[in-house]
Motif scaffolding. Structure first.
Motif, PDB file in Angstrom:
ATOM      1  N   ARG A 168       0.811  -1.330   0.080  1.00 37.96           N
ATOM      2  CA  ARG A 168      -0.017  -0.026  -0.001  1.00 37.96           C
ATOM      3  C   ARG A 168       0.706   1.347  -0.070  1.00 37.96           C
ATOM      4  NH1 ARG A 168      -3.912  -1.082   5.171  1.00 37.96           N
ATOM      5  NH2 ARG A 168      -1.855  -1.691   5.877  1.00 37.96           N
ATOM      6  N   PRO A 169       0.372   2.156  -0.602  1.00 44.15           N
ATOM      7  CA  PRO A 169       1.206   3.457  -0.485  1.00 44.15           C
ATOM      8  C   PRO A 169       1.759   4.086   0.928  1.00 44.15           C
ATOM      9  CG  PRO A 169      -0.651   3.756  -2.098  1.00 44.15           C
ATOM     10  CD  PRO A 169      -0.850   2.597  -1.238  1.00 44.15           C
ATOM     11  N   ARG A 170       2.912   4.372   0.680  1.00 46.30           N
ATOM     12  CA  ARG A 170       3.416   5.114   2.041  1.00 46.30           C
ATOM     13  C   ARG A 170       3.224   6.595   1.835  1.00 46.30           C
ATOM     14  NH1 ARG A 170       8.722   1.234   1.807  1.00 46.30           N
ATOM     15  NH2 ARG A 170       8.421  -0.060   3.444  1.00 46.30           N
ATOM     16  N   HIS A 171       3.337   7.481   3.200  1.00 46.06           N
ATOM     17  CA  HIS A 171       2.967   8.711   2.919  1.00 46.06           C
ATOM     18  C   HIS A 171       3.933   9.683   3.625  1.00 46.06           C
ATOM     19  CE1 HIS A 171      -1.263   8.131   1.445  1.00 46.06           C
ATOM     20  NE2 HIS A 171      -1.157   6.922   2.157  1.00 46.06           N
ATOM     21  N   LEU A 172       4.529  10.680   3.069  1.00 46.05           N
ATOM     22  CA  LEU A 172       5.363  11.383   3.482  1.00 46.05           C
ATOM     23  C   LEU A 172       4.789  12.970   3.465  1.00 46.05           C
ATOM     24  CD1 LEU A 172       8.345  12.366   4.590  1.00 46.05           C
ATOM     25  CD2 LEU A 172       8.609  12.915   1.998  1.00 46.05           C
ATOM     26  N   ILE A 173       4.649  13.366   4.728  1.00 44.71           N
ATOM     27  CA  ILE A 173       3.766  14.600   4.959  1.00 44.71           C
ATOM     28  C   ILE A 173       4.483  15.734   5.478  1.00 44.71           C
ATOM     29  CG2 ILE A 173       1.762  15.568   6.058  1.00 44.71           C
ATOM     30  CD1 ILE A 173       1.010  12.619   6.618  1.00 44.71           C
ATOM     31  N   PHE A 174       4.613  17.171   4.808  1.00 42.83           N
ATOM     32  CA  PHE A 174       5.303  17.875   5.426  1.00 42.83           C
ATOM     33  C   PHE A 174       4.136  18.866   6.249  1.00 42.83           C
ATOM     34  CE2 PHE A 174       7.987  16.948   1.744  1.00 42.83           C
ATOM     35  CZ  PHE A 174       8.923  16.382   2.391  1.00 42.83           C
ATOM     36  N   THR A 175       4.530  20.103   6.779  1.00 44.33           N
ATOM     37  CA  THR A 175       3.733  21.115   7.639  1.00 44.33           C
ATOM     38  C   THR A 175       3.956  22.553   6.967  1.00 44.33           C
ATOM     39  OG1 THR A 175       3.510  19.437   9.559  1.00 44.33           O
ATOM     40  CG2 THR A 175       2.742  21.660   9.704  1.00 44.33           C
ATOM     41  N   LEU A 204       9.153  16.949  -4.623  1.00 46.99           N
ATOM     42  CA  LEU A 204       9.178  15.415  -4.153  1.00 46.99           C
ATOM     43  C   LEU A 204       7.819  14.982  -5.008  1.00 46.99           C
ATOM     44  CD1 LEU A 204      10.737  15.277  -0.914  1.00 46.99           C
ATOM     45  CD2 LEU A 204      11.843  14.484  -2.923  1.00 46.99           C
ATOM     46  N   SER A 205       6.563  15.642  -4.764  1.00 53.13           N
ATOM     47  CA  SER A 205       5.678  14.956  -5.424  1.00 53.13           C
ATOM     48  C   SER A 205       5.654  14.213  -6.747  1.00 53.13           C
ATOM     49  CB  SER A 205       4.308  15.854  -5.089  1.00 53.13           C
ATOM     50  OG  SER A 205       3.357  15.252  -5.789  1.00 53.13           O
ATOM     51  N   GLN A 206       6.094  15.234  -7.526  1.00 50.14           N
ATOM     52  CA  GLN A 206       6.336  14.713  -9.047  1.00 50.14           C
ATOM     53  C   GLN A 206       7.817  13.844  -9.054  1.00 50.14           C
ATOM     54  OE1 GLN A 206       8.638  17.195 -12.433  1.00 50.14           O
ATOM     55  NE2 GLN A 206       6.109  17.771 -12.473  1.00 50.14           N
ATOM     56  N   GLU A 207       8.846  13.950  -8.365  1.00 45.83           N
ATOM     57  CA  GLU A 207       9.854  13.109  -8.489  1.00 45.83           C
ATOM     58  C   GLU A 207       9.592  11.637  -8.023  1.00 45.83           C
ATOM     59  OE1 GLU A 207      14.263  12.983  -6.388  1.00 45.83           O
ATOM     60  OE2 GLU A 207      13.579  14.965  -7.440  1.00 45.83           O
ATOM     61  N   MET A 208       8.556  11.426  -7.177  1.00 38.99           N
ATOM     62  CA  MET A 208       8.122  10.184  -6.614  1.00 38.99           C
ATOM     63  C   MET A 208       7.470   9.340  -7.795  1.00 38.99           C
ATOM     64  SD  MET A 208       9.232   9.596  -3.494  1.00 38.99           S
ATOM     65  CE  MET A 208      10.640  10.739  -4.283  1.00 38.99           C
ATOM     66  N   ASN A 209       7.251   9.960  -8.892  1.00 40.57           N
ATOM     67  CA  ASN A 209       6.421   9.276 -10.131  1.00 40.57           C
ATOM     68  C   ASN A 209       7.598   8.375 -10.707  1.00 40.57           C
ATOM     69  OD1 ASN A 209       3.919  10.152 -10.035  1.00 40.57           O
ATOM     70  ND2 ASN A 209       4.575  12.193 -10.853  1.00 40.57           N
ATOM     71  N   HIS A 217       8.428  -2.016  -4.427  1.00 41.87           N
ATOM     72  CA  HIS A 217       8.277  -1.002  -3.485  1.00 41.87           C
ATOM     73  C   HIS A 217       6.976  -0.341  -3.397  1.00 41.87           C
ATOM     74  CE1 HIS A 217      12.895  -1.482  -3.530  1.00 41.87           C
ATOM     75  NE2 HIS A 217      12.879  -1.087  -2.356  1.00 41.87           N
ATOM     76  N   PRO A 218       6.507   0.017  -2.272  1.00 40.77           N
ATOM     77  CA  PRO A 218       4.863   0.635  -2.443  1.00 40.77           C
ATOM     78  C   PRO A 218       5.202   2.096  -3.119  1.00 40.77           C
ATOM     79  CG  PRO A 218       5.651  -0.167  -0.102  1.00 40.77           C
ATOM     80  CD  PRO A 218       6.865  -0.225  -0.936  1.00 40.77           C
ATOM     81  N   ALA A 219       4.281   2.749  -3.649  1.00 40.88           N
ATOM     82  CA  ALA A 219       4.271   3.995  -4.153  1.00 40.88           C
ATOM     83  C   ALA A 219       4.329   4.929  -2.895  1.00 40.88           C
ATOM     84  CB  ALA A 219       2.755   4.264  -4.792  1.00 40.88           C
ATOM     85  N   VAL A 220       4.924   6.196  -3.208  1.00 39.24           N
ATOM     86  CA  VAL A 220       5.309   7.110  -2.124  1.00 39.24           C
ATOM     87  C   VAL A 220       4.032   8.195  -2.555  1.00 39.24           C
ATOM     88  CG1 VAL A 220       6.712   8.642  -1.077  1.00 39.24           C
ATOM     89  CG2 VAL A 220       7.590   6.380  -1.538  1.00 39.24           C
ATOM     90  N   ARG A 221       3.372   8.686  -1.612  1.00 38.14           N
ATOM     91  CA  ARG A 221       2.588  10.004  -1.607  1.00 38.14           C
ATOM     92  C   ARG A 221       3.143  10.902  -0.782  1.00 38.14           C
ATOM     93  NH1 ARG A 221      -2.789   9.476  -2.574  1.00 38.14           N
ATOM     94  NH2 ARG A 221      -2.636  11.902  -2.957  1.00 38.14           N
ATOM     95  N   VAL A 222       3.299  12.351  -1.304  1.00 38.91           N
ATOM     96  CA  VAL A 222       3.704  13.292  -0.725  1.00 38.91           C
ATOM     97  C   VAL A 222       2.565  14.384  -0.525  1.00 38.91           C
ATOM     98  CG1 VAL A 222       5.613  15.153  -0.737  1.00 38.91           C
ATOM     99  CG2 VAL A 222       6.062  12.819  -1.806  1.00 38.91           C
TER     100      VAL A 222
END
Length: 342
Positions: A168-175, A204-209, A217-222
C-alpha cells in the motif's frame, strides 16, 4: 484522488506512523487521532519528559492496546545524523520495517521585523522549518526507495519484511503554513522557510513518479498540510516577539485548536489531497497561487481552479489594503512596529 467519491486514501489501521514534533500542538493532536484509528505511533522531540507525557496521552486513545504499539525517540531533527538515527531506530523497533507514514510537524517561528531580527534567527528558521523536513525526508526515502541489493537484508526482521511486504502507498507529510502562500510585515524571518517547505513537497511529489512502476516498493505519496493558527505555547512565544503592527494585520485570522486542525488535516489526507488546507481562508489563498501544484483530483481541482480565478482578483485588493495599513501605521506610530504609548 481528492474526490468526495473516493475511498479512504490514508488508511492507518495496523500501520506505523512516525511524527516529528509529536509531543505538542498539531503533532500531538495528529498522533492521538491516528492512534484512535488503529495506528502504531512513534513520536519524536527534544524533551524526553514531554515525550513521555505525550505518549501516555496518545495511548489513552488507542483503538486496541493489545495490538497497537507506541514508542518515542529523543532527537534534534535539525541535525541530519539525528534524522538518520531516528529512522533506523524506528525500523528496528518496527520489526525491520520502516514506518509507513512520516509526518514532519516539528518547527518554530520568530515573527519580527526584518531589520530587528538577530541574524542567527534566519538560520534557525531554515533549520527548524525547512531543513528538518529535508533531513527527515532524505533519511526516510532512502529507507523506502533504495533497491534491496543496496541495503543490508541480514536480520530476521528484515527477512520477514521482505516476505510480507505491504505494498500500500506510503505517505510523507510536511507541515507548511498560511505564509507558505502569502506573507506580510513581521513574518519575513519565518515565511521563506515555510514557502520552501511547500516547494519541497511540490518537487518531491513529482519526483516520486520515477519510482511508481516498481513492483517491489510501495508508491510514495507526498503531502503538505497547512494548519491554521493554533493557541499553543508556541503561539505564546511568537506573540512575545511580534510587533503590534503584525498583530493588527493578523486580526480576523481563524484560530483552531490543535485537535481540530489535526482532524481537518487527517480528513484531507483521507480524501487524497496532496495540499491540505485546514481553514477556508488558507484554501482560498492557496487556490490563488497553485501554479503547477497538484490540484487534488478532478472535482477538487476544478473547484480550486475556479476559486483561484476569483481569489486572484480579490488578492489584488487585499494586497493594496495591507500595504495601505502598513504605510498608515508608519505615519501614525513610527518605524518600530509598536504603538506609541500615551
Amino acid at each position: 484522488m481528492g474526490s468526495f467519491l473516493s475511498k479512504n486514501e490514508f488508511p492507518v489501521d495496523g500501520r506505523t506512523v512516525l511524527i516529528t514534533g509529536g509531543s505538542s500542538g498539531l503533532g500531538l493532536g495528529a498522533a492521538r487521532q491516528l492512534a484512535e484509528k488503529g495506528a502504531n505511533v512513534i513520536i519524536v522531540g527534544r524533551n524526553e519528559s514531554k515525550l513521555q507525557k505525550a505518549l501516555t496521552h496518545i495511548k489513552e486513545g488507542a483503538q486496541s492496546l493489545d495490538t497497537q504499539r507506541f514508542f518515542y525517540s529523543v532527537a534534534d531533527v535539525t541535525k541530519p545524523l539525528e534524522c538518520q538515527r531516528v529512522v533506523s531506530e524506528s525500523k528496528l523497533w518496527n520489526h525491520g520495517a520502516p514506518p509507513d507514514v512520516v509526518w514532519c510537524c516539528a518547527g518554530s517561528a520568530h515573527p519580527s521585523l526584518f531589520i530587528d531580527t538577530p541574524l542567527d534567527q534566519f538560520q534557525t528558521m531554515l533549520d527548524s522549518n525547512y531543513l528538518s523536513c529535508v533531513y527527515m525526508a532524505h533519511a526516510t526515502l532512502n529507507q523506502w526507495l533504495r533497491p534491496a541489493s543496496e541495503s543490508a537484508q541480514s536480520t530476521a526482521g528484515e527477512t520477514i519484511e521482505k516476505k510480507t511486504r505491504d505494498l500500500r502507498p506510503r505517505h510523507l507529510i510536511f507541515t507548511g503554513s498560511f505564509v507558505s502562500f502569502y506573507s506580510f510585515a513581521g513574518f519575513v524571518p519565518y515565511s521563506p522557510s515555510k514557502a520552501a517547505v511547500r516547494a519541497l513537497g511540490d518537487a518531491l511529489s513529482q519526483e516520486m513518479n520515477l519510482y511508481s512502476s516498481s513492483s517491489t516498493h510501495p508508491a510514495v505519496r507526498v503531502h503538505t498540510v497547512f494548519p491554521a493558527t493554533m493557541p499553543t505555547s508556541g503561539l505564546d512565544d511568537e506573540n512575545a516577539v511580534k510587533t503590534d503592527l503584525t498583530k493588527a494585520l493578523e486580526e480576523g485570522d481563524q484560530i483552531l485548536s490543535p485537535e481540530e486542525c489535526a482532524r481537518r488535516a487527517i480528513a484531507g489526507l483521507e480524501s487524497g489531497q496532496e495540499l491540505v488546507p485546514t481553514s477556508t481562508i488558507i484554501r482560498l489563498v492557496m487556490a490563488s497561487v497553485l501554479g503547477g501544484s497538484v490540484r487534488g483530483g478532478f472535482w477538487t481541482g476544478l473547484v480550486n481552479t475556479v476559486l483561484g480565478w476569483i481569489t486572484a482578483v480579490v488578492m489584488i485588493f487585499i494586497r493594496w489594503d495591507m500595504d495601505s495599513k502598513v504605510a498608515k501605521w508608519g505615519r501614525e506610530h513610527g518605524f518600530s512596529g509598536m504603538k506609541k504609548k500615551d
